[in-house]
Design an enzyme around this catalytic site. Structure first.
Site, short mmCIF file in Angstrom:
data_model
loop_
_atom_site.label_atom_id
_atom_site.label_comp_id
_atom_site.label_asym_id
_atom_site.label_seq_id
_atom_site.Cartn_x
_atom_site.Cartn_y
_atom_site.Cartn_z
N LYS A 21 0.84 -1.21 0.00
CA LYS A 21 0.00 0.00 0.00
C LYS A 21 0.87 1.25 0.00
O LYS A 21 0.63 2.19 -0.76
CB LYS A 21 -0.94 0.01 1.22
CG LYS A 21 -2.13 -0.91 1.10
CD LYS A 21 -3.21 -0.60 2.12
CE LYS A 21 -2.73 -0.74 3.54
NZ LYS A 21 -3.81 -0.51 4.53
N LYS A 48 -6.96 -11.69 3.70
CA LYS A 48 -8.15 -12.52 3.68
C LYS A 48 -8.45 -13.04 5.10
O LYS A 48 -7.54 -13.42 5.84
CB LYS A 48 -7.93 -13.71 2.74
CG LYS A 48 -9.13 -14.11 1.91
CD LYS A 48 -8.74 -15.15 0.87
CE LYS A 48 -9.88 -15.48 -0.05
NZ LYS A 48 -10.34 -14.33 -0.86
N SER A 115 -20.57 -13.29 -14.91
CA SER A 115 -21.39 -12.43 -14.05
C SER A 115 -21.38 -10.97 -14.50
O SER A 115 -22.23 -10.19 -14.11
CB SER A 115 -20.88 -12.50 -12.61
OG SER A 115 -19.55 -11.99 -12.52
N GLU A 140 -2.18 -10.69 -4.56
CA GLU A 140 -2.97 -10.40 -5.75
C GLU A 140 -3.21 -8.90 -5.83
O GLU A 140 -3.73 -8.29 -4.88
CB GLU A 140 -4.31 -11.13 -5.71
CG GLU A 140 -5.16 -10.88 -6.97
CD GLU A 140 -6.50 -11.58 -6.92
OE1 GLU A 140 -6.71 -12.53 -7.69
OE2 GLU A 140 -7.35 -11.16 -6.09
N ALA A 152 -18.22 -4.29 -8.51
CA ALA A 152 -17.66 -5.47 -7.86
C ALA A 152 -17.98 -5.49 -6.36
O ALA A 152 -18.24 -6.55 -5.79
CB ALA A 152 -16.14 -5.51 -8.06
N HIS A 156 -20.10 -8.44 -4.62
CA HIS A 156 -19.53 -9.18 -3.50
C HIS A 156 -20.50 -9.22 -2.32
O HIS A 156 -20.69 -10.28 -1.69
CB HIS A 156 -18.21 -8.54 -3.07
CG HIS A 156 -17.55 -9.22 -1.92
ND1 HIS A 156 -16.85 -10.40 -2.04
CD2 HIS A 156 -17.51 -8.90 -0.59
CE1 HIS A 156 -16.39 -10.78 -0.85
NE2 HIS A 156 -16.79 -9.88 0.04
#
Length: 268
Positions: A21, A48, A115, A140, A152, A156
């Site tokens: 970041k 995650k 989608s 990622e 997105a 989600h």
């Protein structure tokens, strides 16, 4: 499930996210300084959750002793851009960097998901210096436009609500929304030059105003109070009239006054 200490296991990923970041935010600042435009709008990141790691390992049939290589997005960075063209430019910059190694890319912009999801993913190997030595972790990088990211984020949230089994009506409406977001990006690209010119003019004006006001403060430092007050009054006049031309001339005059003040101080 194995008995690993998940807090310790995730430490290198947390460190990778924080470092990445900072690096991409620094890259944005440097590009703006050098070129007055940067393809990066803003950067976010996350590690995650343990439950998400376990769910993904189960879904992909990844053994628990292989999750470090089998799950590539434990560390995730999202980089938002204004225009689709910025994504290609930024991905080229990332490929040239020496502090991370690109493993492979997934182009969901050219080849969108069923989608309607669009984004550009880059899987990188990133070296983290830990207390136990260097550790290579996978991360990622998701590069999107603001419109892609908005869509997105909504998708989600809905997938979380319906546990990945969206009702047909919701799926159809999401697909329409995805196309609307895509058309918005296309429209923004068509007027990209005009948008960038406006942003650069705004940036130039901001820099000029800051410079003039900081230079006036320097005159106070050199005890040129009368000159500082006069320059301040002129600045107020030109600022109210949005007279950029005279503001630039005023800036040069203040620079000359500062140079003169410095010479007098040096002579003493």
């Amino acid at each position: 499930m194995d008995g690993r200490d998940w807090n310790k296991f995730l430490l290198p990923y947390e460190q990778a996210v924080e470092e990445l970041k900072v690096k991409f935010k620094t890259l944005r600042s440097e590009l703006k300084s050098r070129e007055e435009y940067a393809p990066i709008e803003f950067v976010t990141g996350r590690v995650k959750r343990i439950s998400s790691i376990l769910d993904k390992a189960k879904k992909l049939n990844v053994p628990m002793d292989e999750i470090e290589t089998g799950i590539e997005d434990i560390a995730g960075i999202r980089i938002m851009c204004q225009f689709v063209e910025d994504i290609e430019r930024l991905s080229a910059i990332i490929r040239q960097r020496q502090d991370m190694k690109v493993v492979y890319c997934k182009d969901y912009i050219t080849y969108k998901k069923e989608s309607g999801y669009r984004s550009y993913h880059i899987i990188v190997e990133y070296p983290v210096q830990t207390a136990l030595g260097m550790k290579i972790v996978l991360a990622e990088l998701q590069i999107r436009t603001l419109a892609m990211n908005f869509w997105a984020t909504i998708e989600h949230s809905l997938n979380y609500k319906y546990k990945g089994k969206l009702p047909e009506e919701v799926t159809k409406r999401l697909s329409k929304a995805a196309e609307a977001a895509y058309l918005l990006d296309q429209e923004m690209s068509s007027i990209r030059d005009e948008i960038m010119e406006s942003q650069m003019l705004f940036e130039d004006k901001s820099i000029l105003v800051s410079k003039v006001l900081n230079d006036i403060q320097q005159l106070y430092f050199y005890r040129r109070v009368r000159e500082a007050v006069n320059f301040q009054l002129k600045f107020n006049e030109y600022w109210e009239a949005e007279d950029i031309w005279n503001l630039k001339k005023l800036s040069l005059s203040i620079e000359e006054a500062i140079a003169k003040a410095k010479k007098e101080v040096d002579r003493k």
